[in-house]
Design a protein around this motif. Structure first.
Motif, PDB file in Angstrom:
ATOM      1  N   MET A  20       0.822  -1.211   0.000  1.00 28.36           N
ATOM      2  CA  MET A  20       0.000   0.000   0.000  1.00 28.36           C
ATOM      3  C   MET A  20       0.861   1.268   0.000  1.00 28.36           C
ATOM      4  O   MET A  20       0.518   2.268  -0.644  1.00 28.36           O
ATOM      5  CB  MET A  20      -0.945  -0.002   1.200  1.00 28.36           C
ATOM      6  CG  MET A  20      -1.985  -1.125   1.181  1.00 28.36           C
ATOM      7  SD  MET A  20      -3.001  -1.197  -0.326  1.00 28.36           S
ATOM      8  CE  MET A  20      -2.247  -2.622  -1.160  1.00 28.36           C
ATOM      9  N   ASP A  21       1.982   1.229   0.699  1.00 23.09           N
ATOM     10  CA  ASP A  21       2.875   2.392   0.707  1.00 23.09           C
ATOM     11  C   ASP A  21       3.495   2.617  -0.669  1.00 23.09           C
ATOM     12  O   ASP A  21       3.606   3.757  -1.125  1.00 23.09           O
ATOM     13  CB  ASP A  21       3.974   2.208   1.756  1.00 23.09           C
ATOM     14  CG  ASP A  21       3.473   2.414   3.170  1.00 23.09           C
ATOM     15  OD1 ASP A  21       2.365   2.967   3.339  1.00 23.09           O
ATOM     16  OD2 ASP A  21       4.188   2.006   4.123  1.00 23.09           O
ATOM     17  N   MET A  22       3.907   1.552  -1.334  1.00 20.95           N
ATOM     18  CA  MET A  22       4.466   1.694  -2.677  1.00 20.95           C
ATOM     19  C   MET A  22       3.404   2.203  -3.649  1.00 20.95           C
ATOM     20  O   MET A  22       3.708   2.985  -4.559  1.00 20.95           O
ATOM     21  CB  MET A  22       5.041   0.359  -3.157  1.00 20.95           C
ATOM     22  CG  MET A  22       5.734   0.425  -4.519  1.00 20.95           C
ATOM     23  SD  MET A  22       7.190   1.530  -4.576  1.00 20.95           S
ATOM     24  CE  MET A  22       8.391   0.546  -3.650  1.00 20.95           C
ATOM     25  N   ALA A  23       2.160   1.792  -3.454  1.00 28.48           N
ATOM     26  CA  ALA A  23       1.077   2.199  -4.347  1.00 28.48           C
ATOM     27  C   ALA A  23       0.780   3.698  -4.265  1.00 28.48           C
ATOM     28  O   ALA A  23       0.126   4.251  -5.163  1.00 28.48           O
ATOM     29  CB  ALA A  23      -0.182   1.402  -4.036  1.00 28.48           C
ATOM     30  N   LYS A  24       1.253   4.358  -3.211  1.00 23.09           N
ATOM     31  CA  LYS A  24       1.055   5.801  -3.097  1.00 23.09           C
ATOM     32  C   LYS A  24       1.922   6.567  -4.097  1.00 23.09           C
ATOM     33  O   LYS A  24       1.668   7.754  -4.366  1.00 23.09           O
ATOM     34  CB  LYS A  24       1.381   6.268  -1.675  1.00 23.09           C
ATOM     35  CG  LYS A  24       0.431   5.718  -0.613  1.00 23.09           C
ATOM     36  CD  LYS A  24       0.903   6.105   0.788  1.00 23.09           C
ATOM     37  CE  LYS A  24       0.012   5.480   1.860  1.00 23.09           C
ATOM     38  NZ  LYS A  24       0.508   5.752   3.230  1.00 23.09           N
ATOM     39  N   ILE A  25       2.939   5.900  -4.625  1.00 24.10           N
ATOM     40  CA  ILE A  25       3.852   6.538  -5.578  1.00 24.10           C
ATOM     41  C   ILE A  25       3.361   6.262  -6.987  1.00 24.10           C
ATOM     42  O   ILE A  25       3.214   5.109  -7.393  1.00 24.10           O
ATOM     43  CB  ILE A  25       5.284   6.013  -5.402  1.00 24.10           C
ATOM     44  CG1 ILE A  25       5.794   6.326  -4.000  1.00 24.10           C
ATOM     45  CG2 ILE A  25       6.208   6.606  -6.460  1.00 24.10           C
ATOM     46  CD1 ILE A  25       7.151   5.731  -3.691  1.00 24.10           C
ATOM     47  N   GLY A  45       9.853   5.393  -6.600  1.00 28.28           N
ATOM     48  CA  GLY A  45       9.591   4.046  -6.110  1.00 28.28           C
ATOM     49  C   GLY A  45      10.874   3.284  -5.836  1.00 28.28           C
ATOM     50  O   GLY A  45      10.988   2.557  -4.836  1.00 28.28           O
ATOM     51  N   ARG A  46      11.855   3.457  -6.697  1.00 29.49           N
ATOM     52  CA  ARG A  46      13.158   2.821  -6.502  1.00 29.49           C
ATOM     53  C   ARG A  46      13.810   3.310  -5.211  1.00 29.49           C
ATOM     54  O   ARG A  46      14.408   2.528  -4.459  1.00 29.49           O
ATOM     55  CB  ARG A  46      14.074   3.150  -7.693  1.00 29.49           C
ATOM     56  CG  ARG A  46      13.720   2.442  -8.996  1.00 29.49           C
ATOM     57  CD  ARG A  46      14.443   3.120 -10.169  1.00 29.49           C
ATOM     58  NE  ARG A  46      14.282   2.381 -11.405  1.00 29.49           N
ATOM     59  CZ  ARG A  46      15.109   1.451 -11.853  1.00 29.49           C
ATOM     60  NH1 ARG A  46      16.196   1.151 -11.148  1.00 29.49           N
ATOM     61  NH2 ARG A  46      14.903   0.833 -13.002  1.00 29.49           N
ATOM     62  N   ALA A  47      13.733   4.608  -4.976  1.00 25.60           N
ATOM     63  CA  ALA A  47      14.361   5.179  -3.772  1.00 25.60           C
ATOM     64  C   ALA A  47      13.722   4.611  -2.505  1.00 25.60           C
ATOM     65  O   ALA A  47      14.425   4.318  -1.518  1.00 25.60           O
ATOM     66  CB  ALA A  47      14.249   6.702  -3.797  1.00 25.60           C
ATOM     67  N   LEU A  48      12.400   4.438  -2.526  1.00 24.21           N
ATOM     68  CA  LEU A  48      11.724   3.864  -1.362  1.00 24.21           C
ATOM     69  C   LEU A  48      12.151   2.413  -1.164  1.00 24.21           C
ATOM     70  O   LEU A  48      12.433   1.988  -0.036  1.00 24.21           O
ATOM     71  CB  LEU A  48      10.213   3.953  -1.532  1.00 24.21           C
ATOM     72  CG  LEU A  48       9.374   3.365  -0.389  1.00 24.21           C
ATOM     73  CD1 LEU A  48       9.685   4.053   0.932  1.00 24.21           C
ATOM     74  CD2 LEU A  48       7.877   3.461  -0.711  1.00 24.21           C
ATOM     75  N   PHE A  49      12.217   1.662  -2.245  1.00 24.57           N
ATOM     76  CA  PHE A  49      12.659   0.273  -2.165  1.00 24.57           C
ATOM     77  C   PHE A  49      14.077   0.184  -1.605  1.00 24.57           C
ATOM     78  O   PHE A  49      14.376  -0.628  -0.721  1.00 24.57           O
ATOM     79  CB  PHE A  49      12.586  -0.373  -3.548  1.00 24.57           C
ATOM     80  CG  PHE A  49      13.154  -1.756  -3.628  1.00 24.57           C
ATOM     81  CD1 PHE A  49      12.672  -2.783  -2.829  1.00 24.57           C
ATOM     82  CD2 PHE A  49      14.185  -2.050  -4.518  1.00 24.57           C
ATOM     83  CE1 PHE A  49      13.208  -4.071  -2.898  1.00 24.57           C
ATOM     84  CE2 PHE A  49      14.719  -3.325  -4.604  1.00 24.57           C
ATOM     85  CZ  PHE A  49      14.226  -4.334  -3.796  1.00 24.57           C
ATOM     86  N   GLY A  85      12.814 -11.905  -7.032  1.00 24.09           N
ATOM     87  CA  GLY A  85      12.339 -10.563  -7.364  1.00 24.09           C
ATOM     88  C   GLY A  85      11.438 -10.527  -8.568  1.00 24.09           C
ATOM     89  O   GLY A  85      11.022 -11.559  -9.100  1.00 24.09           O
ATOM     90  N   SER A  86      11.163  -9.294  -9.006  1.00 23.21           N
ATOM     91  CA  SER A  86      10.291  -9.063 -10.152  1.00 23.21           C
ATOM     92  C   SER A  86      10.513  -7.611 -10.594  1.00 23.21           C
ATOM     93  O   SER A  86      11.660  -7.216 -10.777  1.00 23.21           O
ATOM     94  CB  SER A  86       8.826  -9.356  -9.781  1.00 23.21           C
ATOM     95  OG  SER A  86       8.014  -9.413 -10.922  1.00 23.21           O
ATOM     96  N   HIS A  87       9.451  -6.815 -10.726  1.00 21.80           N
ATOM     97  CA  HIS A  87       9.619  -5.446 -11.227  1.00 21.80           C
ATOM     98  C   HIS A  87       8.700  -4.474 -10.512  1.00 21.80           C
ATOM     99  O   HIS A  87       7.622  -4.847 -10.033  1.00 21.80           O
ATOM    100  CB  HIS A  87       9.345  -5.391 -12.739  1.00 21.80           C
ATOM    101  CG  HIS A  87       7.948  -5.806 -13.118  1.00 21.80           C
ATOM    102  ND1 HIS A  87       6.928  -4.898 -13.325  1.00 21.80           N
ATOM    103  CD2 HIS A  87       7.402  -7.035 -13.307  1.00 21.80           C
ATOM    104  CE1 HIS A  87       5.818  -5.548 -13.643  1.00 21.80           C
ATOM    105  NE2 HIS A  87       6.067  -6.842 -13.634  1.00 21.80           N
ATOM    106  N   LEU A  88       9.109  -3.206 -10.454  1.00 20.15           N
ATOM    107  CA  LEU A  88       8.328  -2.151  -9.815  1.00 20.15           C
ATOM    108  C   LEU A  88       7.622  -1.251 -10.818  1.00 20.15           C
ATOM    109  O   LEU A  88       6.756  -0.456 -10.428  1.00 20.15           O
ATOM    110  CB  LEU A  88       9.228  -1.282  -8.923  1.00 20.15           C
ATOM    111  CG  LEU A  88       9.789  -1.944  -7.656  1.00 20.15           C
ATOM    112  CD1 LEU A  88      10.772  -0.996  -6.961  1.00 20.15           C
ATOM    113  CD2 LEU A  88       8.676  -2.353  -6.706  1.00 20.15           C
ATOM    114  N   ASP A  89       7.971  -1.324 -12.106  1.00 15.22           N
ATOM    115  CA  ASP A  89       7.308  -0.469 -13.086  1.00 15.22           C
ATOM    116  C   ASP A  89       5.917  -1.009 -13.394  1.00 15.22           C
ATOM    117  O   ASP A  89       5.626  -2.185 -13.209  1.00 15.22           O
ATOM    118  CB  ASP A  89       8.134  -0.337 -14.361  1.00 15.22           C
ATOM    119  CG  ASP A  89       8.227  -1.627 -15.174  1.00 15.22           C
ATOM    120  OD1 ASP A  89       8.523  -2.683 -14.574  1.00 15.22           O
ATOM    121  OD2 ASP A  89       8.017  -1.587 -16.402  1.00 15.22           O
ATOM    122  N   THR A  90       5.026  -0.118 -13.844  1.00 14.80           N
ATOM    123  CA  THR A  90       3.646  -0.498 -14.122  1.00 14.80           C
ATOM    124  C   THR A  90       3.235  -0.074 -15.528  1.00 14.80           C
ATOM    125  O   THR A  90       3.926   0.680 -16.210  1.00 14.80           O
ATOM    126  CB  THR A  90       2.662   0.166 -13.129  1.00 14.80           C
ATOM    127  OG1 THR A  90       2.500   1.556 -13.479  1.00 14.80           O
ATOM    128  CG2 THR A  90       3.143   0.048 -11.692  1.00 14.80           C
TER     129      THR A  90
END
Length: 416
Positions: A20-25, A45-49, A85-90
């Motif tokens: 949910m926190d990542m989804a805010k970005i 998103g990368r910086a948060l990760f 892992g996987s990916h953070l881009d959408t």
């Protein structure tokens, strides 16, 4: 190697909070996300990760394609790491879980091992692969493809988006171009957790998909040419209707896919009609036929059947036709030992499960060429993905991450 005890489980609440926190970005307009690759939102998103990974005691590696590697050390400095892992881009109108669940599920493994003070022989590395979606920069799975030697880095850097901005320039602009050589890392194994992106698991009431294969894919772009003419004044016998020819060819695609059941599929998702006017018979159409199967022989058979059938349709209607193969990859068979680790984890933890074939491409499909690889899937509501309405339950996410934890830790070998 010993399997983890059945009571070793991740913190489902913490995983869900991270999602949910990542989804805010990069929020979307309808409850999902628009965090396309190499945008400012991607960088955020990368910086948060990275912040979360460093708080969990990991060191962060970064290669020249922007792939991120958060490492938790093992007890044996010579042991190859187990990657997860996987990916953070959408997508532009993407959901909150596609890809992200696999990355943050990997982070949750690290956090859980820290909580339990569990050490592993092999290091564990959580990975965020750059540009899996391929929506801003085609093709999909771009950076894992460079890592696996399927594409050259130079070629990838020169790909342009719709505004003419080059991949390499944008990677540098957002500050996530590393110095590490792409593909230099050696892996003991790789695991990827992902939502199914299909309806099978939910429909059958299964909590876990044990992914045994990835479908191969064939994209053929078809250009059909006829003659633009007035819809009202051109007699039926004198028409050369490219749109009608396409319609008959699309029906052929459907027939071919059905004839190779149960695992083959086929459709055309990209269609352009020219001149696309209400009162002009189409003189030209361009469409892309997408055939998929876990059997390469079936893919080739479908390609040939379509080309022959479409050529006959065009010939009978006096239309021109040109075929161009514009994409594809061979089917994937995941590593038997890694797949067994996933299946054994689901059984040990008491989760309902079934073997499943991935209908979509994933980074694991390329990494499978470099190291023993397997995937874990959890259900998604109505099989919906690449849509802001994409949804999973906290329980599904927890079950998937639990199975991922067990498969990864068993492979990384607990040190007593």
């Amino acid at each position: 190697m010993a399997a983890p005890a059945a009571n070793m489980k991740i913190n489902g609440e913490r995983l869900w909070e991270s999602l949910m926190d990542m989804a805010k970005i990069g929020p979307g307009v309808a409850g999902g996300n628009n965090r396309q690759t190499l945008t400012d939102e991607d960088g955020e998103g990368r910086a948060l990760f990275q912040k979360w990974c460093e708080a969990a005691g990991c060191t962060m590696g970064l290669d020249q394609m922007g792939n991120m590697f958060a490492r938790r050390e093992g007890t044996d400095p010579d042991a190859l790491p187990v990657y997860v892992g996987s990916h953070l881009d959408t997508q532009p109108t993407g959901g909150k879980y596609d890809g992200v669940l696999g990355v943050l599920g990997g982070l949750e493994i690290i956090r859980t091992l820290n909580d339990l003070d569990v050490k592993t022989k092999h290091p564990i590395v959580v990975t965020n692969w750059t540009n899996e979606e391929g929506t801003r920069y085609a093709p999909a799975m771009l950076s894992s493809g460079v890592f696996a030697g399927m594409h050259t880095q130079k070629w990838a850097y020169n790909i342009e988006d719709a505004e003419g901005k080059k991949f390499g320039d944008e990677l540098k602009r957002i500050g996530w171009r590393g110095e590490e050589e792409v593909g230099a890392r050696k892996m003991h194994a790789f695991f990827e957790l992902h939502i199914e992106q299909g309806p099978i698991l939910e429909a059958e009431g299964k909590e876990i998909g044990v992914v045994t294969h990835g479908q191969g894919l064939s994209w053929t772009q078809v250009t059909v040419t006829g003659k633009d003419s007035h819809t009202g004044s051109t007699p039926m016998p004198m028409r050369k209707n490219a749109g009608l020819g396409m319609a008959r060819m699309l029906d052929l695609v459907d027939q071919i896919a059905w004839s190779h059941k149960p695992n083959a599929v086929g459709a055309a998702g990209h269609i352009d009609v020219y001149p696309n006017s209400r009162n002009v018979i189409p003189g030209k159409v361009v469409f892309t036929v997408d055939f998929r199967s876990p059997d390469i022989a079936v893919i080739k058979a479908m390609e040939n059947e379509f080309r022959n059938g479409a050529s006959q349709i065009a010939g009978a209607m006096g239309l021109g036709i040109v075929f161009e193969k514009v994409g594809g990859f061979d089917p994937v068979t995941f590593d038997e030992k890694c797949v067994s680790a996933v299946r054994g984890a689901a059984e040990r933890l008491g989760y309902s499960h079934r073997d499943i074939i991935s209908g979509a491409g994933h980074d694991a499909c390329w990494i499978n060429r470099q190291a023993p690889t397997a995937m874990v899937m959890c259900p998604c509501v109505d099989g919906l993905s690449h849509n802001e309405a994409e949804e999973i339950s906290k329980e599904w996410a927890t079950a998937g991450a639990d199975v991922l934890l067990h498969a990864v830790v068993e492979t990384a070998e607990i040190v007593e």
